[in-house]
Design an enzyme around this catalytic site. Structure first.
Site, PDB file in Angstrom:
ATOM      1  N   LYS A 170       0.867  -1.171   0.000  1.00 14.73           N
ATOM      2  CA  LYS A 170       0.000   0.000   0.000  1.00 14.73           C
ATOM      3  C   LYS A 170       0.904   1.221   0.000  1.00 14.73           C
ATOM      4  O   LYS A 170       1.446   1.598   1.023  1.00 14.73           O
ATOM      5  CB  LYS A 170      -0.900  -0.003   1.240  1.00 14.73           C
ATOM      6  N   GLU A 245       9.985   1.826  10.683  1.00  7.19           N
ATOM      7  CA  GLU A 245      11.038   2.825  10.477  1.00  7.19           C
ATOM      8  C   GLU A 245      10.348   4.173  10.562  1.00  7.19           C
ATOM      9  O   GLU A 245       9.588   4.559   9.670  1.00  7.19           O
ATOM     10  CB  GLU A 245      11.719   2.615   9.129  1.00  7.19           C
ATOM     11  N   CYS A 279      13.765  11.333   6.785  1.00  3.15           N
ATOM     12  CA  CYS A 279      13.651  11.016   8.210  1.00  3.15           C
ATOM     13  C   CYS A 279      15.002  10.999   8.911  1.00  3.15           C
ATOM     14  O   CYS A 279      15.100  11.278  10.104  1.00  3.15           O
ATOM     15  CB  CYS A 279      12.944   9.674   8.400  1.00  3.15           C
ATOM     16  N   GLU A 371      10.240  16.533  14.878  1.00  2.00           N
ATOM     17  CA  GLU A 371      10.619  16.329  13.483  1.00  2.00           C
ATOM     18  C   GLU A 371       9.838  17.307  12.601  1.00  2.00           C
ATOM     19  O   GLU A 371       8.610  17.269  12.557  1.00  2.00           O
ATOM     20  CB  GLU A 371      10.339  14.889  13.050  1.00  2.00           C
TER      21      GLU A 371
END
Length: 464
Positions: A170, A245, A279, A371
């Site tokens: 997906k 992750e 990331c 983040e």
């Protein structure tokens, strides 16, 4: 505008169960460039059923044959690299040069690495009076992000297939077009029907259906920590394995004696790559107080080279653009000093954010803790190495980082004190075989190389 109305399930393209669609927008100009089907739970179920039916045959296939199929897939990706790069540029906004080198080039290398590992990995070993078998975990539900839309697909699908697993993918709804190209490459590579399946759709619908489906044995997800926690909870309810992750707030630590111009230039480039939508980006630059002013000047000059629309692309969508600009405004409100860029939108159309550098950032500020996922660098000062370690480890994340020093031994000694999964020493090159993954809330498990292959294997021992 291209209209796609099918999903790749059980070796063929078939219409979605429902009539809903997802618009794919070019973030450089805000124009709709394509539509794809919005998959439903029924579409996910059909894909999982196909994967389960194909599992026994693929798991029993000799590793050398799986290696041959992956090599063919690598060749297909290489042959269509130009088309892949153009597609990623259209749906993500990445400059074409970066799309060509990274978004199209790295997946070829990663797929090739698993073609080799599939043929050389030890799937059976003797330990004392036991024979230990490393067997495929089963059906994998792979949910991938938009920021590296093909790399993350290959980093999950290639090791899963090498291990003998079957897959339902997906992809992110913002960047589904390159995943469709990938499915075409899978088909052309001769991978058997049902071994790989693609369902496009929204995360709360298709993604959730995949994560909680009883026919899925492992969920591999890359994305935000918040969504990773939700997927972990869904998988935990069924006691199924996960590989997560997640987010990062990586530190780039420059020790006295390092090559300052190089460390700063590479550090700024790392943050600006992919418009900051990485990331593992080194978004916190830690500098000794005696060298702080010099580093701020170097970083300011380096950031000026990243012109929006040329070396830096737009952010993926308007929501992400507004989110990043909000972080910049919050940084100013909390007392950080803008030395490059700022919250004002660059001239022109598209979802651009000015490459921004903050000085006078302290560890308790939002800029240093959360983040941001945009082209925003924060520069922090430290007093000594113990202080630098404290600041570097002072977040909930632990995905990546960098250390610069006068020699490698000094940098390694410092890096061993960092709570993070991967550290580049004095500008160390990317290694597609090195394990990638995080400590703390940056995730569970590893991707790439033999450690990434192991995520898709389970262990059985026979005693004699």
């Amino acid at each position: 505008m291209k209209q796609h109305d099918a999903m790749y399930i059980d070796g063929s393209w078939r219409p979605a169960e429902g009539s809903g669609t997802i618009e794919v927008v070019n973030p450089a100009d805000g124009q709709v460039i394509a539509t794809v089907p919005a998959g439903s739970a029924q579409d996910v179920d059909a894909a999982v059923r196909a994967a389960r039916a194909a599992l026994p045959g693929w798991a029993a296939t000799a590793p050398q044959e799986r290696a041959a199929r992956l090599a063919a897939l690598r060749d297909q990706l290489a042959a269509r690299a130009g088309e892949i790069a153009e597609t990623v540029t259209a749906e993500l906004g990445s400059p074409l040069a970066f799309s060509t080198k990274v978004h199209a080039g790295v997946p070829v290398a990663v797929c090739g690495s698993y073609a080799e590992l599939a043929g050389t990995h030890t799937f059976e070993e003797k330990i004392g009076n036991s024979t230990v078998f490393h067997e495929p975990v089963g059906v994998v539900g792979a949910i991938t992000p938009w920021n590296y839309p093909l790399h993350q697909v290959v980093a999950k699908v290639a090791p899963a297939l090498a291990a003998g697993c079957t897959v339902v993918l997906k992809p992110a709804e913002d960047t589904p077009l390159v995943a469709q190209l990938f499915a075409e490459c899978v088909d052309a590579a001769g991978i058997p029907a049902g071994v790989f399946n693609l369902v496009t759709g929204l995360g709360p619908v298709a993604g959730q259906a995949l994560a909680e489906h009883e026919g899925v044995d492992l969920v591999s997800f890359t994305g935000s920590t918040a969504v990773g926690k939700r997927i972990g909870a869904l998988a935990g309810a069924a006691v199924k394995r996960v590989a997560l992750e997640l987010g990062g707030k990586s530190a780039n630590v420059i020790l006295p004696g390092a090559d300052l111009p190089k460390a700063v230039a590479v550090g700024v480039a790392n943050v600006m790559a992919n418009s900051g939508q990485t990331c593992s980006a080194w978004t916190r630059m830690l500098v000794h107080t005696d060298q702080y002013d010099e580093v701020v000047e170097l970083a300011t000059a380096a950031a000026a080279k990243y012109v929006p629309g040329e070396k830096v692309g737009p952010l993926v969508n308007a929501r992400q653009r507004d989110r990043v600009r909000g972080y910049i405004e919050r940084g100013i409100a909390e007392g950080a000093r803008v030395v490059a860029g700022g919250p004002e939108a660059p001239a022109g159309v598209g979802y651009y954010v000015a490459p921004t550098v903050f000085a006078d950032v302290t560890s308790e500020m939002t800029l240093a803790q959360e983040e941001i996922f945009g082209p925003v660098l924060s520069i922090l000062r430290y007093e000594d190495e113990d202080d630098a370690v404290r600041i570097a480890n002072d977040t909930v994340y632990g995905l990546a980082g960098a250390v610069w020093a006068g020699d490698d031994a000094e940098a390694v000694a410092f890096a061993r004190r960092l709570d993070t999964g991967q550290v580049d020493i004095n500008g160390g090159r990317f290694n597609p075989l090195a394990p990638f993954g995080g400590y703390k809330q940056s995730g569970v498990g590893r991707e790439l190389g033999p450690h990434g292959l192991s995520e898709y294997l389970q262990t059985k021992s026979l005693q004699f």
